[in-house]
Design a protein around this motif. Structure first.
Motif, PDB file in Angstrom:
ATOM      1  N   GLU A  77      13.251  20.583  36.672  1.00  0.00           N
ATOM      2  CA  GLU A  77      13.547  20.677  38.103  1.00  0.00           C
ATOM      3  C   GLU A  77      14.306  19.460  38.626  1.00  0.00           C
ATOM      4  N   GLY A  78      14.621  18.509  37.722  1.00  0.00           N
ATOM      5  CA  GLY A  78      15.441  17.363  38.112  1.00  0.00           C
ATOM      6  C   GLY A  78      14.672  16.152  38.578  1.00  0.00           C
ATOM      7  N   PHE A  79      13.378  16.118  38.344  1.00  0.00           N
ATOM      8  CA  PHE A  79      12.579  14.981  38.777  1.00  0.00           C
ATOM      9  C   PHE A  79      12.369  13.998  37.638  1.00  0.00           C
ATOM     10  N   PHE A  80      12.046  12.778  37.991  1.00  0.00           N
ATOM     11  CA  PHE A  80      11.797  11.721  37.013  1.00  0.00           C
ATOM     12  C   PHE A  80      10.334  11.795  36.618  1.00  0.00           C
ATOM     13  N   ALA A  81      10.088  11.829  35.318  1.00  0.00           N
ATOM     14  CA  ALA A  81       8.732  12.051  34.811  1.00  0.00           C
ATOM     15  C   ALA A  81       7.905  10.775  34.700  1.00  0.00           C
ATOM     16  N   GLY A  82       8.465   9.650  35.018  1.00  0.00           N
ATOM     17  CA  GLY A  82       7.684   8.426  35.005  1.00  0.00           C
ATOM     18  C   GLY A  82       8.256   7.360  34.097  1.00  0.00           C
ATOM     19  N   GLY A  83       7.673   6.197  34.188  1.00  0.00           N
ATOM     20  CA  GLY A  83       8.141   5.067  33.410  1.00  0.00           C
ATOM     21  C   GLY A  83       9.082   4.204  34.235  1.00  0.00           C
ATOM     22  N   VAL A  84       9.721   3.289  33.554  1.00  0.00           N
ATOM     23  CA  VAL A  84      10.665   2.388  34.202  1.00  0.00           C
ATOM     24  C   VAL A  84      12.039   3.044  34.178  1.00  0.00           C
ATOM     25  N   PRO A  85      12.691   3.123  35.333  1.00  0.00           N
ATOM     26  CA  PRO A  85      14.023   3.733  35.325  1.00  0.00           C
ATOM     27  C   PRO A  85      15.004   2.879  34.521  1.00  0.00           C
ATOM     28  N   PRO A  86      15.954   3.513  33.859  1.00  0.00           N
ATOM     29  CA  PRO A  86      16.939   2.748  33.086  1.00  0.00           C
ATOM     30  C   PRO A  86      17.758   1.835  33.999  1.00  0.00           C
ATOM     31  N   PHE A  87      18.289   0.775  33.398  1.00  0.00           N
ATOM     32  CA  PHE A  87      19.153  -0.151  34.131  1.00  0.00           C
ATOM     33  C   PHE A  87      20.293   0.644  34.755  1.00  0.00           C
ATOM     34  N   GLY A  88      20.541   0.413  36.037  1.00  0.00           N
ATOM     35  CA  GLY A  88      21.586   1.147  36.752  1.00  0.00           C
ATOM     36  C   GLY A  88      21.037   2.276  37.605  1.00  0.00           C
ATOM     37  N   TYR A  89      19.719   2.499  37.491  1.00  0.00           N
ATOM     38  CA  TYR A  89      19.064   3.537  38.288  1.00  0.00           C
ATOM     39  C   TYR A  89      17.873   2.945  39.033  1.00  0.00           C
ATOM     40  N   LYS A  90      17.463   3.651  40.068  1.00  0.00           N
ATOM     41  CA  LYS A  90      16.258   3.306  40.813  1.00  0.00           C
ATOM     42  C   LYS A  90      15.502   4.596  41.092  1.00  0.00           C
ATOM     43  N   ILE A  91      14.274   4.459  41.517  1.00  0.00           N
ATOM     44  CA  ILE A  91      13.452   5.618  41.864  1.00  0.00           C
ATOM     45  C   ILE A  91      13.618   5.905  43.348  1.00  0.00           C
ATOM     46  N   GLU A  92      13.826   7.159  43.650  1.00  0.00           N
ATOM     47  CA  GLU A  92      13.926   7.613  45.033  1.00  0.00           C
ATOM     48  C   GLU A  92      12.835   8.657  45.251  1.00  0.00           C
ATOM     49  N   GLU A 110      23.524  -2.381  40.064  1.00  0.00           N
ATOM     50  CA  GLU A 110      23.419  -2.419  38.606  1.00  0.00           C
ATOM     51  C   GLU A 110      24.427  -1.485  37.940  1.00  0.00           C
ATOM     52  N   ALA A 111      24.714  -0.362  38.581  1.00  0.00           N
ATOM     53  CA  ALA A 111      25.588   0.658  37.982  1.00  0.00           C
ATOM     54  C   ALA A 111      26.988   0.114  37.701  1.00  0.00           C
ATOM     55  N   VAL A 112      27.441  -0.830  38.505  1.00  0.00           N
ATOM     56  CA  VAL A 112      28.746  -1.461  38.282  1.00  0.00           C
ATOM     57  C   VAL A 112      28.796  -2.036  36.868  1.00  0.00           C
ATOM     58  N   TYR A 113      27.712  -2.679  36.453  1.00  0.00           N
ATOM     59  CA  TYR A 113      27.673  -3.313  35.134  1.00  0.00           C
ATOM     60  C   TYR A 113      27.488  -2.288  34.017  1.00  0.00           C
ATOM     61  N   VAL A 130      30.855  -8.288  24.836  1.00  0.00           N
ATOM     62  CA  VAL A 130      30.428  -7.799  26.150  1.00  0.00           C
ATOM     63  C   VAL A 130      29.218  -8.612  26.632  1.00  0.00           C
ATOM     64  N   CYS A 131      28.270  -8.859  25.745  1.00  0.00           N
ATOM     65  CA  CYS A 131      27.094  -9.669  26.097  1.00  0.00           C
ATOM     66  C   CYS A 131      27.517 -11.059  26.559  1.00  0.00           C
ATOM     67  N   ARG A 132      28.411 -11.679  25.789  1.00  0.00           N
ATOM     68  CA  ARG A 132      28.881 -13.027  26.105  1.00  0.00           C
ATOM     69  C   ARG A 132      29.564 -13.046  27.477  1.00  0.00           C
ATOM     70  N   GLY A 138      26.963 -14.920  34.573  1.00  0.00           N
ATOM     71  CA  GLY A 138      25.631 -15.008  35.176  1.00  0.00           C
ATOM     72  C   GLY A 138      25.019 -13.652  35.487  1.00  0.00           C
ATOM     73  N   ILE A 139      25.471 -12.615  34.785  1.00  0.00           N
ATOM     74  CA  ILE A 139      24.950 -11.266  35.014  1.00  0.00           C
ATOM     75  C   ILE A 139      23.805 -11.034  34.040  1.00  0.00           C
ATOM     76  N   HIS A 140      22.657 -10.718  34.602  1.00  0.00           N
ATOM     77  CA  HIS A 140      21.456 -10.539  33.793  1.00  0.00           C
ATOM     78  C   HIS A 140      20.862  -9.162  34.027  1.00  0.00           C
ATOM     79  N   GLY A 141      19.963  -8.781  33.138  1.00  0.00           N
ATOM     80  CA  GLY A 141      19.258  -7.513  33.278  1.00  0.00           C
ATOM     81  C   GLY A 141      18.241  -7.578  34.393  1.00  0.00           C
ATOM     82  N   ARG A 142      17.584  -6.482  34.619  1.00  0.00           N
ATOM     83  CA  ARG A 142      16.607  -6.363  35.687  1.00  0.00           C
ATOM     84  C   ARG A 142      15.475  -7.386  35.557  1.00  0.00           C
ATOM     85  N   ASN A 143      15.131  -7.738  34.329  1.00  0.00           N
ATOM     86  CA  ASN A 143      14.049  -8.680  34.084  1.00  0.00           C
ATOM     87  C   ASN A 143      14.491 -10.135  34.213  1.00  0.00           C
ATOM     88  N   GLY A 144      15.754 -10.344  34.548  1.00  0.00           N
ATOM     89  CA  GLY A 144      16.266 -11.697  34.712  1.00  0.00           C
ATOM     90  C   GLY A 144      16.745 -12.334  33.420  1.00  0.00           C
TER      91      GLY A 144
END
Length: 166
Positions: A77-92, A110-113, A130-132, A138-144
């Motif tokens: 049905e298009g819903f998120f089943a749980g867990g941490v959303p992937p980088f570039g997404y958020k829960i609505e 985040e989606a820009v990256y 790409v990592c370098r 100074g671009i880091h992941g969600r966890n810093g």
């Protein structure tokens, strides 16, 4: 003695029940239940414990099947089943049939990256480069933490970015 609430909280299947009860017996430890009568001293008592273990296993498997079915339906049905959303997404949070549900929504910051990562890899730039590049800016992941080749591989292999769910 070992006191448990009930066998379904101590054993997850009939095999575990038998194995652990044998170990306890071997070490002269009596198994006592707060909610059940467990009689290891008679043939009929041991049979009843084995039957209880089978019923407990059946109930757990039935609950697991129900949860899997419900999760598949949510995803369908298009819903998120749980867990941490992937980088570039958020829960609505959205209302659906009188219940609050979660949907993935694009986190534009985040989606820009994420788009940059996919574009640069598709153009032939190495994952390490790409990592370098991200790190130097100074671009880091969600966890810093800095992006590593492993974290980029997780992003690149994640089927959610292709619009799929399983």
């Amino acid at each position: 003695a070992l006191i448990i609430w009930g066998t379904n909280r101590f054993f997850r299947n009939a095999y575990e029940s038998h194995t652990h009860r044998e170990k306890l017996k071997k070490n002269n430890v009596k198994l006592l239940s707060v909610t059940q009568t467990l009689d290891e001293d008679t043939t009929s008592g041991r049979l009843m414990i084995d039957m209880i273990a089978r019923i407990d296993q059946y109930k757990l498997e039935e609950i697991a099947e129900h949860n899997s079915s419900a999760t598949r339906l949510l995803i369908k049905e298009g819903f998120f089943a749980g867990g941490v959303p992937p980088f570039g997404y958020k829960i609505e949070k959205v209302m659906h049939n009188g219940k609050q549900r979660s949907k993935l929504a694009i986190n534009e910051e985040e989606a820009v990256y994420v788009r940059e990562i996919f574009d640069r890899i598709a153009s032939g730039i190495s994952i390490r480069s790409v990592c370098r590049s991200l790190s130097e800016r100074g671009i880091h992941g969600r966890n810093g933490k800095e992006f590593t080749p492993d974290t980029l591989l997780v992003i690149l292999k994640n089927i959610i970015y292709k619009g799929e769910r399983y």
